[in-house]
Design a protein around this motif. Structure first.
Motif, PDB file in Angstrom:
ATOM      1  N   PRO A 165     -21.411  42.720 -12.641  1.00 47.07           N
ATOM      2  CA  PRO A 165     -22.603  42.968 -11.815  1.00 47.07           C
ATOM      3  C   PRO A 165     -23.694  43.747 -12.537  1.00 47.07           C
ATOM      4  N   PHE A 193     -25.076  38.429   0.290  1.00 49.92           N
ATOM      5  CA  PHE A 193     -23.874  38.706  -0.494  1.00 49.92           C
ATOM      6  C   PHE A 193     -22.813  37.615  -0.351  1.00 49.92           C
ATOM      7  N   TYR A 229     -31.463  40.659  -6.838  1.00 53.03           N
ATOM      8  CA  TYR A 229     -30.147  40.055  -7.057  1.00 53.03           C
ATOM      9  C   TYR A 229     -28.993  40.970  -6.665  1.00 53.03           C
ATOM     10  N   ASP A 241     -21.328  31.274  -6.393  1.00 52.23           N
ATOM     11  CA  ASP A 241     -20.988  31.574  -7.776  1.00 52.23           C
ATOM     12  C   ASP A 241     -19.530  31.259  -8.075  1.00 52.23           C
ATOM     13  N   GLN A 293     -25.559  40.340  -8.289  1.00 46.76           N
ATOM     14  CA  GLN A 293     -25.010  38.986  -8.184  1.00 46.76           C
ATOM     15  C   GLN A 293     -25.950  37.998  -8.887  1.00 46.76           C
ATOM     16  N   SER A 307     -24.045  34.264  -2.091  1.00 46.64           N
ATOM     17  CA  SER A 307     -24.032  34.345  -3.548  1.00 46.64           C
ATOM     18  C   SER A 307     -22.608  34.343  -4.084  1.00 46.64           C
ATOM     19  N   ALA A 308     -21.711  35.076  -3.418  1.00 49.71           N
ATOM     20  CA  ALA A 308     -20.327  35.159  -3.884  1.00 49.71           C
ATOM     21  C   ALA A 308     -19.639  33.796  -3.834  1.00 49.71           C
TER      22      ALA A 308
END
Length: 441
Positions: A56, A38, A64, A45, A67, A41-42
């Motif tokens: 989402p 998490f 995924y 991105d 995400q 990916s955050a």
């Protein structure tokens, strides 16, 4: 009083992931439990957006979890006993047919203990796709080691194309999408180099294509930007391909003087005694000098107006929390150019401390070395240059100051226009932030 809630710094696993996420059209798979994905990916991105949707519900797939980036195999206790092959095969089947330039699989430290043949599994599913497997991302090692080790593994895995050397070209080594202002940093350094007649062959490694990476040996010189992210890579390229490198002895090109010294150092290293005599190139270098002097004048105008009324920014206290290369450059600019006083010069955890001795010498010259022994959490300064988390913690403690973000994590400000603290534009932005920070602290 000792502060016990300092930020947790990113480790070598994060360094590996962000090294690979900086490659254009890459799919970075984490062979790891769901919780490992998490954060990565955050940040990826947010720093390097590729998708137009932030909803989402547009990413409901099992791998995924709402995400768009860094899918994972969501390992559980069963997989640690019987292996991750089935879940990895399912994920590879899901992405099969996508137009990825590179598929990279990064084991979490725990998954590295399972012993699966990740490369064998992936090769069977994606025989024609460029592939990199990081079996062991390091156990509790630093972000900087994980970043550099991963990129060295990638360079060894790629067929680099030697070709003819481009005599006026360089590779920019040592920058990551984890750098808060990486887009603006790259744009400004490339722009200034171009004013000196120097072309950028490849940037390692932020928004970089595999084709760019393959052409690395064609540059005449490797220029290290953030030494903590590039020095080991530059040494590897020197050993493997005979490529010389330039390491700026003042850390980063922050401030007018260090920007000028950085560009002069690159030109001297690239050209040596055979400085170019081409009239067009001389005109370009003259354009750099003129722009630098104009920026000095613009900064002086605003500083002089404030100083004539208040005496500031001379005597304003500041704290900086960063890597030693950044600490040196920021401190040099604030102290020598603006006359500000350092209350706390605080290294972040796992800092390789490449410039700590130079920093100590700089402070001792002004009899201000006590700043090295003060924590950013303990000092009460007018201005604090740090990450958003530290700034928020100090605000919660009731400190009255202005916080200026220089590192991640961020407080959430959305930068639509690329910003930088490097080079000419970065020096002007810092002067602007400091002048406004004094007004609203």
């Amino acid at each position: 009083m000792k502060f016990y809630s300092r930020n947790i710094t990113a480790d070598s696993l994060t360094g590996a992931v962000f090294a690979l996420e900086g490659i254009r059209r890459s799919a970075v798979i984490m062979n790891a439990p769901t919780g490992c994905k998490f954060y990565h990916s955050a940040i990826s991105d947010n720093q390097y957006p590729r998708q137009i949707s932030f909803d989402p519900l547009n990413y409901p797939e099992t791998f995924y979890f709402g995400q768009p980036r860094v899918p994972c195999t969501y390992l559980d206790s069963y997989d640690y006993v019987y292996g991750s092959k089935d879940k990895l095969n399912a994920l590879l089947d899901f992405i099969h047919g996508e137009d990825y330039a590179l598929v990279a699989i990064v084991n979490s430290p725990g998954a590295a203990l399972i012993g699966d043949d990740l490369e064998g599994i992936a090769r069977a599913k994606l025989p024609h796709t460029p592939l990199l497997v990081i079996e062991n991302p390091g156990f509790s090692q630093s972000f900087y080691k994980g970043f550099q080790d991963t990129l060295q593994a990638l360079l060894k895995n790629l067929p680099l194309v030697k070709g003819l050397k481009k005599k006026n070209s360089i590779n920019l080594i040592g920058i990551s999408i984890f750098n808060k202002y990486y887009r603006g940093d790259i744009e400004e350094i490339e722009r200034l180099l171009k004013l000196c007649g120097i072309e950028t062959n490849c940037v390692l490694c932020a928004d970089t294509s595999l084709d760019d990476l393959r052409r690395i040996p064609q540059a005449a010189l490797n220029v290290i930007l953030y030494p903590e992210l590039g020095l080991d890579i530059a040494r590897y390229l020197e050993e493997a391909y005979g490529m010389p490198y330039f390491l700026f002895d003042k850390g980063l090109p922050i401030g007018f003087d260090l920007t000028e010294a950085f560009l002069s150092g690159v030109c001297e290293k690239l050209y040596g005694d055979a400085l170019p005599t081409d009239e067009g190139l001389k005109d370009q270098q003259s354009s750099f000098t003129m722009e630098l002097e104009k920026a000095r004048v613009d900064a002086y105008l605003h500083l002089s107006r404030i100083h004539s009324l208040t005496g500031l920014p001379r005597g304003v206290t500041f704290s900086v929390e960063a890597l030693s290369s950044s600490l040196y450059a920021y401190t040099d600019f604030f102290l020598n150019y603006l006359g500000m006083i350092p209350n706390a010069i605080d290294h972040i955890k796992d800092d390789p401390c490449l410039f700590t001795d130079k920093l100590r010498t700089l402070l001792e010259k002004h009899h201000l070395e006590q700043g090295l022994h003060q924590s950013v959490y303990e000092a009460e300064s007018d201005l604090v240059f740090s990450n958003g988390s530290t700034i928020a913690q100090l605000k919660l403690k009731g400190h009255a100051f202005s916080g200026i973000e220089i590192e991640l994590p961020s407080l959430g400000y959305i930068d639509v226009f690329p910003k930088t603290h490097l080079g000419i534009k970065g020096s002007l932005l810092l002067v602007e932030q400091i002048l406004n920070g004094m007004n609203f602290s």
